[in-house]
Design a protein around this motif. Structure first.
Motif, PDB file in Angstrom:
ATOM      1  N   ALA A 211       0.972  -1.359  -0.004  1.00  0.00           N
ATOM      2  CA  ALA A 211       0.047  -0.039  -0.037  1.00  0.00           C
ATOM      3  C   ALA A 211       0.817   1.227  -0.070  1.00  0.00           C
ATOM      4  O   ALA A 211       0.378   2.194  -0.379  1.00  0.00           O
ATOM      5  N   ASP A 212       2.085   1.154   0.266  1.00  0.00           N
ATOM      6  CA  ASP A 212       2.910   2.267   0.379  1.00  0.00           C
ATOM      7  C   ASP A 212       3.854   2.479  -0.936  1.00  0.00           C
ATOM      8  O   ASP A 212       4.674   3.217  -0.851  1.00  0.00           O
ATOM      9  N   GLY A 213       3.520   1.626  -1.659  1.00  0.00           N
ATOM     10  CA  GLY A 213       4.364   1.560  -2.916  1.00  0.00           C
ATOM     11  C   GLY A 213       5.737   0.778  -2.818  1.00  0.00           C
ATOM     12  O   GLY A 213       6.463   0.822  -4.019  1.00  0.00           O
ATOM     13  N   LYS A 214       5.901   0.198  -1.694  1.00  0.00           N
ATOM     14  CA  LYS A 214       7.028  -0.500  -1.456  1.00  0.00           C
ATOM     15  C   LYS A 214       7.137  -1.906  -2.540  1.00  0.00           C
ATOM     16  O   LYS A 214       6.139  -2.444  -2.443  1.00  0.00           O
ATOM     17  N   ARG A 215       8.368  -2.072  -3.116  1.00  0.00           N
ATOM     18  CA  ARG A 215       8.390  -3.251  -4.191  1.00  0.00           C
ATOM     19  C   ARG A 215       9.350  -4.172  -3.666  1.00  0.00           C
ATOM     20  O   ARG A 215      10.425  -3.907  -3.139  1.00  0.00           O
ATOM     21  N   GLN A 216       8.764  -5.374  -3.839  1.00  0.00           N
ATOM     22  CA  GLN A 216       9.540  -6.618  -3.080  1.00  0.00           C
ATOM     23  C   GLN A 216       9.556  -7.783  -4.047  1.00  0.00           C
ATOM     24  O   GLN A 216       8.615  -8.455  -4.442  1.00  0.00           O
ATOM     25  N   PRO A 217      10.784  -7.769  -4.731  1.00  0.00           N
ATOM     26  CA  PRO A 217      10.757  -8.957  -5.834  1.00  0.00           C
ATOM     27  C   PRO A 217      10.943 -10.329  -5.107  1.00  0.00           C
ATOM     28  O   PRO A 217      11.370 -10.544  -3.993  1.00  0.00           O
ATOM     29  N   VAL A 218       9.858 -11.368  -5.532  1.00  0.00           N
ATOM     30  CA  VAL A 218       9.948 -12.753  -4.875  1.00  0.00           C
ATOM     31  C   VAL A 218       9.764 -13.749  -6.095  1.00  0.00           C
ATOM     32  O   VAL A 218       9.558 -13.484  -7.145  1.00  0.00           O
ATOM     33  N   ARG A 219      10.019 -14.873  -5.509  1.00  0.00           N
ATOM     34  CA  ARG A 219       9.685 -16.229  -6.278  1.00  0.00           C
ATOM     35  C   ARG A 219       8.809 -16.990  -5.400  1.00  0.00           C
ATOM     36  O   ARG A 219       8.990 -16.819  -4.096  1.00  0.00           O
ATOM     37  N   TRP A 220       7.847 -17.824  -5.980  1.00  0.00           N
ATOM     38  CA  TRP A 220       6.960 -18.519  -5.113  1.00  0.00           C
ATOM     39  C   TRP A 220       7.062 -19.966  -5.297  1.00  0.00           C
ATOM     40  O   TRP A 220       7.512 -20.543  -6.394  1.00  0.00           O
ATOM     41  N   GLN A 221       6.569 -20.766  -4.275  1.00  0.00           N
ATOM     42  CA  GLN A 221       6.725 -22.213  -4.452  1.00  0.00           C
ATOM     43  C   GLN A 221       5.330 -22.853  -3.651  1.00  0.00           C
ATOM     44  O   GLN A 221       5.059 -22.316  -2.690  1.00  0.00           O
TER      45      GLN A 221
END
Length: 348
Positions: A211-221
């Motif tokens: 909601a604050d525009g912070k970006r977090q790269p992820v991979r999921w499993q």
């Protein structure tokens, strides 16, 4: 990471495990027009798949053999601070899914192809849709379009044996040291006896936005909650995995934990061949609960294109160019099989 493999049997095993992904990798490269002296289109790579596997009207042109399932995703709220996507905060999100094996032959025996996939559509109560296609390997073997092309060429069956040439495979891997992580995985891979106790990986990275525009790269499993059991040495049933899944779901729902692995600065967000360090923080975002089989290529999943770029607000694509190429190839496959179904009445 650089564990060597010796002997033609092991190289053939690598070829077998990589076959489905190499074909998929070839799709990416051709689809993006990256290889060859002239731009190659998604249409041409789909033509190539059909030339290799034969005409199978109405079927997907890769991961052709599969079955539809349905259920729900139970979010636990743990990922709501990472992403505004409603799927992470809604208590129950309906899910349509599809289990499949790799390759373009819809009549291949279930256990003949090591690559397994699970594709999902999650539709939240705000009207947003999330589609994701996952595979059992955690990484790809190569990082570049040229590498994809090299892998496809190295995996071409020898007309005399019907199998890839082990020497050519060995030369390919020697020329592509970035394949070390994939080779290590393939060398230690032990097939389970079920779709239900297989883990499925996004392979590509995506970006969560909060909601604050912070970006977090992820991979999921998707981590199975069903205990691992090895695949039997001899399997005579060509529908082994499908029949097993039907039997298990007749007894009750099956569950997987959705685990998000969070990248840190310097991690290879746009390179699907590079694993992230094992100590990276992860967040368990909820539980996938599959409740019933809708039938092989019947039910709601039959008419879904599991385009990985169909994303809800709060989840964005990374800059990995493979994602755009996948999207283009999937669209061609979907359009073609849709036309085939309408013109021939074929309903696999």
């Amino acid at each position: 990471m650089n564990t060597p493999l010796h002997g033609s049997a092991k190289w053939l095993r690598l070829a077998a495990i990589g076959g489905g992904l190499a074909a998929l990798a070839g799709t990416f490269a051709y689809a993006a027009g990256w290889i060859g002296t002239q731009p190659l289109t998604p249409q041409r790579i789909i033509d190539t798949f059909e030339a290799q596997a034969g005409q199978h009207p109405g079927y997907r042109k890769n991961h052709a053999k599969g079955l539809c399932v349905s259920g729900q995703f139970l979010g636990n709220g743990q990922a709501a601070t990472l992403s505004t996507a409603r799927v992470f905060s809604q208590a129950r999100v309906p899910v349509i899914g599809r289990f499949a094996i790799g390759g373009a032959n819809p009549f291949a025996p279930d256990t003949a192809v090591p690559t397994r996939s699970l594709a999902l559509e999650l539709r939240s109560d705000d009207g947003q849709v999330w589609r994701t296609g996952m595979n059992n390997p955690p990484v790809l073997a190569v990082s570049t379009a040229q590498g994809f092309y090299d892998q496809v060429l190295a995996g071409t069956p020898d007309p005399a044996t019907g199998k890839p040439d082990p020497a050519r495979q060995q030369a390919f891997f020697a020329a592509h040291p970035e394949s070390a992580a994939w080779r290590q995985w393939a060398a230690s891979y032990k097939a389970s006896n079920s779709f239900a106790n297989t883990a499925y990986n996004s392979i590509n990275a995506f970006v969560l936005v909060n909601a604050d525009g912070k970006r977090q790269p992820v991979r999921w499993q998707l981590v199975p909650q069903t205990p691992f059991q090895p695949l039997p040495g001899q399997v005579s049933d060509p529908q082994f995995l499908q029949h097993d899944l039907q039997q298990r779901l007749a007894l009750g729902p099956l569950r997987w934990t959705l685990r998000l692995t969070l990248a840190e600065p310097g991690d290879a967000v746009d390179d699907p061949a590079k694993p992230w360090p094992a100590e990276r923080r992860s967040v368990d975002a909820g539980t996938l609960v599959l409740e019933q089989v809708d039938g092989p290529e019947q039910g709601a999943c039959r008419d879904l294109n599991f385009d990985p770029l169909i994303l809800p607000s709060g989840i964005q694509a990374s800059a990995d160019p493979i994602l755009a190429a996948r999207s283009a190839a999937y669209a061609v496959s979907f359009d073609r099989r849709s036309r085939e179904t309408l013109s021939t009445g074929a309903r696999p």
